[in-house]
Design a protein around this motif. Structure first.
Motif, PDB file in Angstrom:
ATOM      1  N   PHE A 157       0.828  -1.204   0.000  1.00  0.00           N
ATOM      2  CA  PHE A 157       0.000   0.000   0.000  1.00  0.00           C
ATOM      3  C   PHE A 157       0.862   1.254   0.000  1.00  0.00           C
ATOM      4  CE2 PHE A 157       1.002  -0.842   4.389  1.00  0.00           C
ATOM      5  CZ  PHE A 157       1.059   0.398   5.019  1.00  0.00           C
ATOM      6  N   GLU A 158       0.269   2.340  -0.421  1.00  0.00           N
ATOM      7  CA  GLU A 158       0.923   3.645  -0.354  1.00  0.00           C
ATOM      8  C   GLU A 158       0.552   4.298   0.973  1.00  0.00           C
ATOM      9  OE1 GLU A 158       0.240   6.072  -3.740  1.00  0.00           O
ATOM     10  OE2 GLU A 158       1.141   4.638  -5.136  1.00  0.00           O
ATOM     11  N   HIS A 159       1.575   4.655   1.741  1.00  0.00           N
ATOM     12  CA  HIS A 159       1.322   5.218   3.071  1.00  0.00           C
ATOM     13  C   HIS A 159       0.576   6.537   2.924  1.00  0.00           C
ATOM     14  CE1 HIS A 159       1.833   6.416   7.200  1.00  0.00           C
ATOM     15  NE2 HIS A 159       2.491   5.312   7.477  1.00  0.00           N
ATOM     16  N   PRO A 160      -0.585   6.655   3.569  1.00  0.00           N
ATOM     17  CA  PRO A 160      -1.402   7.866   3.370  1.00  0.00           C
ATOM     18  C   PRO A 160      -0.785   9.132   3.933  1.00  0.00           C
ATOM     19  CG  PRO A 160      -2.349   6.469   5.080  1.00  0.00           C
ATOM     20  CD  PRO A 160      -1.248   5.675   4.451  1.00  0.00           C
ATOM     21  N   PRO A 163       3.375  11.821   0.518  1.00  0.00           N
ATOM     22  CA  PRO A 163       2.818  12.222  -0.771  1.00  0.00           C
ATOM     23  C   PRO A 163       3.043  11.154  -1.835  1.00  0.00           C
ATOM     24  CG  PRO A 163       4.828  13.444  -0.290  1.00  0.00           C
ATOM     25  CD  PRO A 163       4.479  12.684   0.956  1.00  0.00           C
ATOM     26  N   THR A 164       2.110  11.036  -2.756  1.00  0.00           N
ATOM     27  CA  THR A 164       2.242  10.100  -3.865  1.00  0.00           C
ATOM     28  C   THR A 164       3.543  10.377  -4.613  1.00  0.00           C
ATOM     29  OG1 THR A 164      -0.148   9.954  -4.104  1.00  0.00           O
ATOM     30  CG2 THR A 164       1.176   9.258  -5.988  1.00  0.00           C
ATOM     31  N   HIS A 166       6.521   9.802  -3.377  1.00  0.00           N
ATOM     32  CA  HIS A 166       7.643   9.899  -2.434  1.00  0.00           C
ATOM     33  C   HIS A 166       8.434   8.602  -2.476  1.00  0.00           C
ATOM     34  CE1 HIS A 166       9.822  10.134   1.385  1.00  0.00           C
ATOM     35  NE2 HIS A 166       9.531  11.433   1.421  1.00  0.00           N
ATOM     36  N   PRO A 167       9.767   8.660  -2.401  1.00  0.00           N
ATOM     37  CA  PRO A 167      10.576   7.432  -2.483  1.00  0.00           C
ATOM     38  C   PRO A 167      10.231   6.370  -1.439  1.00  0.00           C
ATOM     39  CG  PRO A 167      11.960   9.382  -2.686  1.00  0.00           C
ATOM     40  CD  PRO A 167      10.599   9.868  -2.322  1.00  0.00           C
ATOM     41  N   LEU A 168       9.664   6.778  -0.304  1.00  0.00           N
ATOM     42  CA  LEU A 168       9.324   5.833   0.758  1.00  0.00           C
ATOM     43  C   LEU A 168       7.831   5.517   0.802  1.00  0.00           C
ATOM     44  CD1 LEU A 168      11.492   7.316   3.663  1.00  0.00           C
ATOM     45  CD2 LEU A 168      12.110   5.505   2.054  1.00  0.00           C
ATOM     46  N   CYS A 169       7.080   5.960  -0.192  1.00  0.00           N
ATOM     47  CA  CYS A 169       5.619   5.868  -0.131  1.00  0.00           C
ATOM     48  C   CYS A 169       5.118   4.424  -0.109  1.00  0.00           C
ATOM     49  CB  CYS A 169       5.014   6.616  -1.307  1.00  0.00           C
ATOM     50  SG  CYS A 169       3.206   6.649  -1.304  1.00  0.00           S
ATOM     51  N   VAL A 170       5.662   3.563  -0.962  1.00  0.00           N
ATOM     52  CA  VAL A 170       5.162   2.191  -1.073  1.00  0.00           C
ATOM     53  C   VAL A 170       5.624   1.374   0.131  1.00  0.00           C
ATOM     54  CG1 VAL A 170       5.162   0.073  -2.430  1.00  0.00           C
ATOM     55  CG2 VAL A 170       5.061   2.300  -3.583  1.00  0.00           C
ATOM     56  N   HIS A 171       4.660   0.785   0.832  1.00  0.00           N
ATOM     57  CA  HIS A 171       4.944  -0.017   2.018  1.00  0.00           C
ATOM     58  C   HIS A 171       4.503  -1.463   1.805  1.00  0.00           C
ATOM     59  CE1 HIS A 171       6.038   3.589   4.099  1.00  0.00           C
ATOM     60  NE2 HIS A 171       6.066   3.009   5.276  1.00  0.00           N
ATOM     61  N   VAL A 172       5.227  -2.358   2.456  1.00  0.00           N
ATOM     62  CA  VAL A 172       4.928  -3.788   2.430  1.00  0.00           C
ATOM     63  C   VAL A 172       4.252  -4.149   3.746  1.00  0.00           C
ATOM     64  CG1 VAL A 172       5.913  -6.110   2.247  1.00  0.00           C
ATOM     65  CG2 VAL A 172       6.905  -4.219   0.940  1.00  0.00           C
TER      66      VAL A 172
END
Length: 204
Positions: A157-160, A163-164, A166-172
């Motif tokens: 998921f993308e951490h809410p 910001p869309t 962002h290098p760290l946005c995608v989380h496992v």
């Protein structure tokens, strides 16, 4: 009252006077905070510590200070938090950790997290625990797998709060249900922790 948790090499304890300063040094370390948006200022760290205290007061569990008796009085923190944002897997309780570099690579995060999971499932009666981190944080993901947690690519998921793009946005996302943990704990022979004891409320 905050419960103290022990295992063979570690102590998970309430926060004490002086821990906030040690935590500030940890959260100001760029290597420790590599997979977070930024290091924390002293004011932001004070806010973090205050929120940890408030979480314990509200829920009876939270992020315990990790101590390695005889070696490190403050080795970081490990514990449980209510997930504070909305996502496809919430409401949920997450297990998390953040350790000082001197405690890395020695298995302390795994041992402490196992002790927290035992408390969560056997004492607090929780049915499922989650954990999550940015996709590039392979070290934390390795701990999650050692705990018996599992992940599915479709649950990334993308951490809410980022910001869309962002290098760290995608989380496992990793999950662990109580029945799975009981089977794994029996197979691994994870030792019973030393008896817990409670301490009166002490501010960070």
């Amino acid at each position: 009252m905050v419960t103290e948790l022990r295992h063979s090499r570690i102590l998970l304890r309430p926060w004490r006077a002086g821990d906030a300063a040690a935590c500030a040094a940890m959260t100001a370390d760029p290597e420790v905070m590599r997979y977070f948006p930024s290091v924390l200022s002293p004011a932001d760290n004070a806010l973090l510590v205050r929120r940890i205290d408030e979480h314990f007061n509200e829920h009876g569990y939270g992020l315990w200070v990790l101590e390695i008796p005889g070696e490190l009085e403050f080795a970081g923190f490990v514990g449980l938090l209510r997930v504070a944002f909305e996502a496809h897997f919430t409401p949920a309780v997450e297990i998390g950790w953040r350790l000082v570099p001197a405690a890395w690579g020695k298995g302390y995060a795994t041992e402490a997290a196992q002790t927290v999971l035992r408390h969560a499932f056997n004492v607090l009666g929780m049915k499922e625990i989650v954990s999550f981190t940015t996709a590039g944080n392979k070290r934390s993901q390795a701990v999650m797998r050692r705990l018996g947690m599992y992940t599915r690519a479709e649950e990334n998921f993308e951490h809410p709060r980022l910001p869309t793009g962002h290098p760290l946005c995608v989380h496992v996302l990793y999950r662990l249900r109580r029945e799975q943990w009981l089977l794994q704990a029996a197979y691994d022979g994870f030792e019973q922790p030393l008896p817990v004891r409670t301490s009166g409320p002490r501010g960070p």
